[in-house]
Design a protein around this motif. Structure first.
Motif, PDB file in Angstrom:
ATOM      1  N   HIS A   1      -0.491   7.223   0.545  1.00  0.00           N
ATOM      2  CA  HIS A   1      -1.720   7.878   0.090  1.00  0.00           C
ATOM      3  C   HIS A   1      -2.919   6.947   0.242  1.00  0.00           C
ATOM      4  CE1 HIS A   1      -4.239  10.602  -2.241  1.00  0.00           C
ATOM      5  NE2 HIS A   1      -4.666   9.526  -2.903  1.00  0.00           N
ATOM      6  N   ARG A   2      -2.768   5.699  -0.195  1.00  0.00           N
ATOM      7  CA  ARG A   2      -3.876   4.739  -0.137  1.00  0.00           C
ATOM      8  C   ARG A   2      -4.240   4.407   1.303  1.00  0.00           C
ATOM      9  NH1 ARG A   2      -8.499   3.212  -0.975  1.00  0.00           N
ATOM     10  NH2 ARG A   2      -8.919   1.007  -1.174  1.00  0.00           N
TER      11      ARG A   2
ATOM     12  N   ASP B   1      -6.039   7.256   2.980  1.00  0.00           N
ATOM     13  CA  ASP B   1      -7.416   7.303   2.498  1.00  0.00           C
ATOM     14  C   ASP B   1      -8.267   6.232   3.183  1.00  0.00           C
ATOM     15  OD1 ASP B   1      -9.440   8.347   0.679  1.00  0.00           O
ATOM     16  OD2 ASP B   1      -9.263   6.413  -0.366  1.00  0.00           O
TER      17      ASP B   1
ATOM     18  N   GLU C   1      -2.597  12.313   4.558  1.00  0.00           N
ATOM     19  CA  GLU C   1      -1.378  11.598   4.171  1.00  0.00           C
ATOM     20  C   GLU C   1      -0.142  12.172   4.857  1.00  0.00           C
ATOM     21  OE1 GLU C   1       1.175  10.512   0.144  1.00  0.00           O
ATOM     22  OE2 GLU C   1      -0.770  11.503  -0.056  1.00  0.00           O
TER      23      GLU C   1
ATOM     24  N   LEU D   1       0.840  -1.191   0.000  1.00  0.00           N
ATOM     25  CA  LEU D   1       0.000   0.000   0.000  1.00  0.00           C
ATOM     26  C   LEU D   1       0.880   1.248   0.000  1.00  0.00           C
ATOM     27  CD1 LEU D   1      -2.552  -1.001   2.790  1.00  0.00           C
ATOM     28  CD2 LEU D   1      -3.007  -0.912   0.342  1.00  0.00           C
ATOM     29  N   THR D   2       0.446   2.271  -0.687  1.00  0.00           N
ATOM     30  CA  THR D   2       1.127   3.557  -0.616  1.00  0.00           C
ATOM     31  C   THR D   2       0.639   4.294   0.623  1.00  0.00           C
ATOM     32  OG1 THR D   2      -0.594   4.700  -1.873  1.00  0.00           O
ATOM     33  CG2 THR D   2       1.243   3.726  -3.138  1.00  0.00           C
TER      34      THR D   2
END
Length: 72
Positions: free
Chosen positions: A26-27, A30, A36, A23-24
């Motif tokens: 950012h993800r 979210d 973030e 996972l980033t």
């Protein structure tokens, strides 16, 4: 900062689990309904996450909160 080593360990655990799941930031931010930039600070051990934030991250990652606290 009080408990600096512990806060850094929590951040490292979160980052390791996030990366393990590909996972980033950012993800994950979210998925956990957080900023973030804040997640980045948590992972670096700069920000001290609240219990609520830890619960949100654990739920988003599908792991128990205890796994995020491992080693402290």
């Amino acid at each position: 900062m009080e408990f600096k080593a512990e806060i850094e360990a929590i951040g490292k655990n979160i980052a390791n689990e996030r990366k393990r799941q590909n996972l980033t930031q950012h993800r994950l931010a979210d998925m956990a309904n957080m900023n973030e930039g804040y997640l980045c600070e948590v992972e670096k051990g700069i920000a001290n996450p609240t219990i609520g934030k830890l619960l949100s991250l654990a739920e988003a990652l599908g792991v128990p909160v205890s796994s995020l606290l491992s080693g402290i």
